[in-house]
Design a protein around this motif. Structure first.
Motif, PDB file in Angstrom:
ATOM      1  N   VAL A  64       0.839  -1.203   0.000  1.00  0.00           N
ATOM      2  CA  VAL A  64       0.000   0.000   0.000  1.00  0.00           C
ATOM      3  C   VAL A  64       0.872   1.250   0.000  1.00  0.00           C
ATOM      4  O   VAL A  64       0.622   2.204  -0.751  1.00  0.00           O
ATOM      5  CB  VAL A  64      -0.959   0.001   1.203  1.00  0.00           C
ATOM      6  CG1 VAL A  64      -1.649   1.354   1.364  1.00  0.00           C
ATOM      7  CG2 VAL A  64      -2.002  -1.112   1.056  1.00  0.00           C
ATOM      8  N   LEU A  65       1.905   1.248   0.827  1.00  0.00           N
ATOM      9  CA  LEU A  65       2.763   2.429   0.905  1.00  0.00           C
ATOM     10  C   LEU A  65       3.538   2.646  -0.398  1.00  0.00           C
ATOM     11  O   LEU A  65       3.729   3.790  -0.827  1.00  0.00           O
ATOM     12  CB  LEU A  65       3.698   2.323   2.105  1.00  0.00           C
ATOM     13  CG  LEU A  65       2.920   2.421   3.441  1.00  0.00           C
ATOM     14  CD1 LEU A  65       3.781   1.976   4.606  1.00  0.00           C
ATOM     15  CD2 LEU A  65       2.389   3.826   3.643  1.00  0.00           C
ATOM     16  N   VAL A  66       3.922   1.569  -1.058  1.00  0.00           N
ATOM     17  CA  VAL A  66       4.548   1.712  -2.379  1.00  0.00           C
ATOM     18  C   VAL A  66       3.530   2.284  -3.358  1.00  0.00           C
ATOM     19  O   VAL A  66       3.847   3.142  -4.190  1.00  0.00           O
ATOM     20  CB  VAL A  66       5.105   0.350  -2.870  1.00  0.00           C
ATOM     21  CG1 VAL A  66       5.508   0.403  -4.328  1.00  0.00           C
ATOM     22  CG2 VAL A  66       6.282  -0.088  -1.996  1.00  0.00           C
ATOM     23  N   GLU A  67       2.283   1.811  -3.237  1.00  0.00           N
ATOM     24  CA  GLU A  67       1.233   2.321  -4.118  1.00  0.00           C
ATOM     25  C   GLU A  67       0.973   3.808  -3.858  1.00  0.00           C
ATOM     26  O   GLU A  67       0.728   4.572  -4.800  1.00  0.00           O
ATOM     27  CB  GLU A  67      -0.059   1.514  -3.907  1.00  0.00           C
ATOM     28  CG  GLU A  67      -1.141   1.860  -4.889  1.00  0.00           C
ATOM     29  CD  GLU A  67      -2.365   0.966  -4.752  1.00  0.00           C
ATOM     30  OE1 GLU A  67      -3.334   1.222  -5.482  1.00  0.00           O
ATOM     31  OE2 GLU A  67      -2.364   0.038  -3.927  1.00  0.00           O
ATOM     32  N   VAL A  68       1.037   4.227  -2.603  1.00  0.00           N
ATOM     33  CA  VAL A  68       0.883   5.652  -2.295  1.00  0.00           C
ATOM     34  C   VAL A  68       1.963   6.459  -3.008  1.00  0.00           C
ATOM     35  O   VAL A  68       1.692   7.501  -3.602  1.00  0.00           O
ATOM     36  CB  VAL A  68       0.918   5.904  -0.765  1.00  0.00           C
ATOM     37  CG1 VAL A  68       1.061   7.387  -0.443  1.00  0.00           C
ATOM     38  CG2 VAL A  68      -0.335   5.337  -0.099  1.00  0.00           C
ATOM     39  N   TRP A  69       3.198   5.990  -2.959  1.00  0.00           N
ATOM     40  CA  TRP A  69       4.301   6.675  -3.633  1.00  0.00           C
ATOM     41  C   TRP A  69       4.057   6.771  -5.140  1.00  0.00           C
ATOM     42  O   TRP A  69       4.220   7.808  -5.745  1.00  0.00           O
ATOM     43  CB  TRP A  69       5.622   5.959  -3.342  1.00  0.00           C
ATOM     44  CG  TRP A  69       6.769   6.452  -4.172  1.00  0.00           C
ATOM     45  CD1 TRP A  69       7.338   5.838  -5.248  1.00  0.00           C
ATOM     46  CD2 TRP A  69       7.476   7.684  -4.012  1.00  0.00           C
ATOM     47  NE1 TRP A  69       8.359   6.603  -5.760  1.00  0.00           N
ATOM     48  CE2 TRP A  69       8.466   7.755  -5.012  1.00  0.00           C
ATOM     49  CE3 TRP A  69       7.378   8.738  -3.105  1.00  0.00           C
ATOM     50  CZ2 TRP A  69       9.332   8.816  -5.145  1.00  0.00           C
ATOM     51  CZ3 TRP A  69       8.258   9.804  -3.229  1.00  0.00           C
ATOM     52  CH2 TRP A  69       9.212   9.843  -4.244  1.00  0.00           C
ATOM     53  N   ARG A  70       3.641   5.645  -5.736  1.00  0.00           N
ATOM     54  CA  ARG A  70       3.457   5.612  -7.186  1.00  0.00           C
ATOM     55  C   ARG A  70       2.209   6.362  -7.658  1.00  0.00           C
ATOM     56  O   ARG A  70       2.201   6.926  -8.742  1.00  0.00           O
ATOM     57  CB  ARG A  70       3.370   4.157  -7.677  1.00  0.00           C
ATOM     58  CG  ARG A  70       4.692   3.437  -7.687  1.00  0.00           C
ATOM     59  CD  ARG A  70       4.643   2.052  -8.332  1.00  0.00           C
ATOM     60  NE  ARG A  70       3.713   1.141  -7.646  1.00  0.00           N
ATOM     61  CZ  ARG A  70       2.552   0.721  -8.164  1.00  0.00           C
ATOM     62  NH1 ARG A  70       2.180   1.096  -9.352  1.00  0.00           N
ATOM     63  NH2 ARG A  70       1.779  -0.085  -7.479  1.00  0.00           N
ATOM     64  N   THR A  71       1.158   6.348  -6.858  1.00  0.00           N
ATOM     65  CA  THR A  71      -0.120   6.908  -7.332  1.00  0.00           C
ATOM     66  C   THR A  71      -0.467   8.241  -6.682  1.00  0.00           C
ATOM     67  O   THR A  71      -1.597   8.719  -6.851  1.00  0.00           O
ATOM     68  CB  THR A  71      -1.276   5.909  -7.083  1.00  0.00           C
ATOM     69  OG1 THR A  71      -1.401   5.671  -5.677  1.00  0.00           O
ATOM     70  CG2 THR A  71      -1.055   4.602  -7.827  1.00  0.00           C
ATOM     71  N   ALA A  72       0.465   8.838  -5.976  1.00  0.00           N
ATOM     72  CA  ALA A  72       0.192  10.142  -5.335  1.00  0.00           C
ATOM     73  C   ALA A  72      -0.342  11.176  -6.327  1.00  0.00           C
ATOM     74  O   ALA A  72      -1.206  11.986  -5.958  1.00  0.00           O
ATOM     75  CB  ALA A  72       1.431  10.654  -4.615  1.00  0.00           C
ATOM     76  N   PRO A  73       0.108  11.193  -7.585  1.00  0.00           N
ATOM     77  CA  PRO A  73      -0.444  12.172  -8.524  1.00  0.00           C
ATOM     78  C   PRO A  73      -1.954  12.012  -8.753  1.00  0.00           C
ATOM     79  O   PRO A  73      -2.621  12.955  -9.182  1.00  0.00           O
ATOM     80  CB  PRO A  73       0.328  11.916  -9.822  1.00  0.00           C
ATOM     81  CG  PRO A  73       1.613  11.288  -9.393  1.00  0.00           C
ATOM     82  CD  PRO A  73       1.255  10.491  -8.170  1.00  0.00           C
ATOM     83  N   ARG A  74      -2.500  10.847  -8.459  1.00  0.00           N
ATOM     84  CA  ARG A  74      -3.940  10.634  -8.656  1.00  0.00           C
ATOM     85  C   ARG A  74      -4.783  11.201  -7.519  1.00  0.00           C
ATOM     86  O   ARG A  74      -5.997  11.303  -7.651  1.00  0.00           O
ATOM     87  CB  ARG A  74      -4.246   9.140  -8.771  1.00  0.00           C
ATOM     88  CG  ARG A  74      -3.683   8.518 -10.014  1.00  0.00           C
ATOM     89  CD  ARG A  74      -4.168   7.090 -10.138  1.00  0.00           C
ATOM     90  NE  ARG A  74      -3.286   6.322 -10.998  1.00  0.00           N
ATOM     91  CZ  ARG A  74      -3.152   5.026 -10.965  1.00  0.00           C
ATOM     92  NH1 ARG A  74      -3.836   4.313 -10.117  1.00  0.00           N
ATOM     93  NH2 ARG A  74      -2.325   4.428 -11.799  1.00  0.00           N
ATOM     94  N   TYR A  75      -4.141  11.478  -6.395  1.00  0.00           N
ATOM     95  CA  TYR A  75      -4.900  12.008  -5.259  1.00  0.00           C
ATOM     96  C   TYR A  75      -5.461  13.381  -5.611  1.00  0.00           C
ATOM     97  O   TYR A  75      -4.745  14.253  -6.096  1.00  0.00           O
ATOM     98  CB  TYR A  75      -4.015  12.101  -4.016  1.00  0.00           C
ATOM     99  CG  TYR A  75      -4.686  12.864  -2.901  1.00  0.00           C
ATOM    100  CD1 TYR A  75      -5.837  12.374  -2.302  1.00  0.00           C
ATOM    101  CD2 TYR A  75      -4.186  14.085  -2.478  1.00  0.00           C
ATOM    102  CE1 TYR A  75      -6.461  13.094  -1.295  1.00  0.00           C
ATOM    103  CE2 TYR A  75      -4.803  14.806  -1.473  1.00  0.00           C
ATOM    104  CZ  TYR A  75      -5.947  14.300  -0.895  1.00  0.00           C
ATOM    105  OH  TYR A  75      -6.577  15.015   0.101  1.00  0.00           O
ATOM    106  N   GLN A  76      -6.767  13.537  -5.368  1.00  0.00           N
ATOM    107  CA  GLN A  76      -7.440  14.811  -5.633  1.00  0.00           C
ATOM    108  C   GLN A  76      -8.029  15.333  -4.327  1.00  0.00           C
ATOM    109  O   GLN A  76      -9.020  14.792  -3.813  1.00  0.00           O
ATOM    110  CB  GLN A  76      -8.562  14.625  -6.670  1.00  0.00           C
ATOM    111  CG  GLN A  76      -8.056  14.149  -8.010  1.00  0.00           C
ATOM    112  CD  GLN A  76      -9.203  13.830  -8.968  1.00  0.00           C
ATOM    113  OE1 GLN A  76     -10.374  14.022  -8.648  1.00  0.00           O
ATOM    114  NE2 GLN A  76      -8.851  13.376 -10.156  1.00  0.00           N
ATOM    115  N   PRO A  77      -7.426  16.383  -3.764  1.00  0.00           N
ATOM    116  CA  PRO A  77      -7.903  16.920  -2.490  1.00  0.00           C
ATOM    117  C   PRO A  77      -9.388  17.284  -2.507  1.00  0.00           C
ATOM    118  O   PRO A  77     -10.063  17.196  -1.477  1.00  0.00           O
ATOM    119  CB  PRO A  77      -7.032  18.165  -2.271  1.00  0.00           C
ATOM    120  CG  PRO A  77      -5.807  17.926  -3.092  1.00  0.00           C
ATOM    121  CD  PRO A  77      -6.248  17.101  -4.250  1.00  0.00           C
TER     122      PRO A  77
END
Length: 194
Positions: A64-77
């Motif tokens: 999950v934490l690796v996925e957070v690193w890789r997919t952080a650009p997808r996060y929309q506040p």
């Protein structure tokens, strides 16, 4: 106004998780270290509550934490809080692991059943054999006593025609005739095509 609740119990000094994720999306490793510190505990707790296996929980939490690193650009506040986004990723990953384990167990169970399944149906084979024996017995009862005696000695006891003749004190030609006539009647009774 309500006070923000912090999982660790201590309010963090510095940028919030949302701002840190925006920085992680730009490739900021220091920001990711801070994100890791803030979310690793809650992620592990959530994953462990779903999986219940400590070793698998740690493995999934790391994924999950690796996925957070890789997919952080997808996060929309604008779509929700940063912690909710991370925990949603964790929950999805944990549920996927459970489903994968269940599917693997189901496949292995099915394969084990196939290994135990006989090449033929033993019950139907036994029933069919029993019915055939009963039909042969019924047809043997239709023979004359002399024919039945000759057929039984030759085919059930395995005696030769000569041995049957000697045992019954009957000439060999007579035994052959009795057997031929008896077998013809059996064939007709059993419905066997010549």
């Amino acid at each position: 106004m309500r006070e923000a609740v912090h999982i660790s119990g201590v309010p963090s000094s510095g940028p919030g998780l949302q701002d840190l994720l925006v920085q992680v999306a730009r490739g900021d490793q220091d920001a990711f270290t801070q994100v890791y510190d803030q979310v690793s505990g809650p992620v592990l707790g959530l994953v462990r509550s779903v999986l219940r296996d400590p070793a698998q929980s740690e493995e999934v939490a790391q994924e999950v934490l690796v996925e957070v690193w890789r997919t952080a650009p997808r996060y929309q506040p604008s779509r929700g809080g940063a912690m909710n986004w991370v925990l949603t990723l964790a929950h999805h990953r944990a549920v996927d692991r459970v489903r994968s384990a269940e599917a693997t167990a189901a496949r292995e169970h099915k394969a084990a059943l196939l290994d135990r399944t006989p090449d033929f149906d033993e019950v139907s084979e036994q029933v069919e054999s029993r019915l055939e024996r009963e039909q042969v017995r019924r047809c043997l009862r239709t023979l004359s006593e002399l024919q039945r005696e000759s057929v039984t000695l030759a085919y059930y006891r395995g005696l030769t025609y000569r041995e049957v003749g000697e045992l019954l004190s009957v000439p060999l030609g007579t035994i052959k005739t009795r057997l031929r006539d008896g077998l013809i009647r059996l064939r007709d009774c059993l419905g066997v095509n010549a």
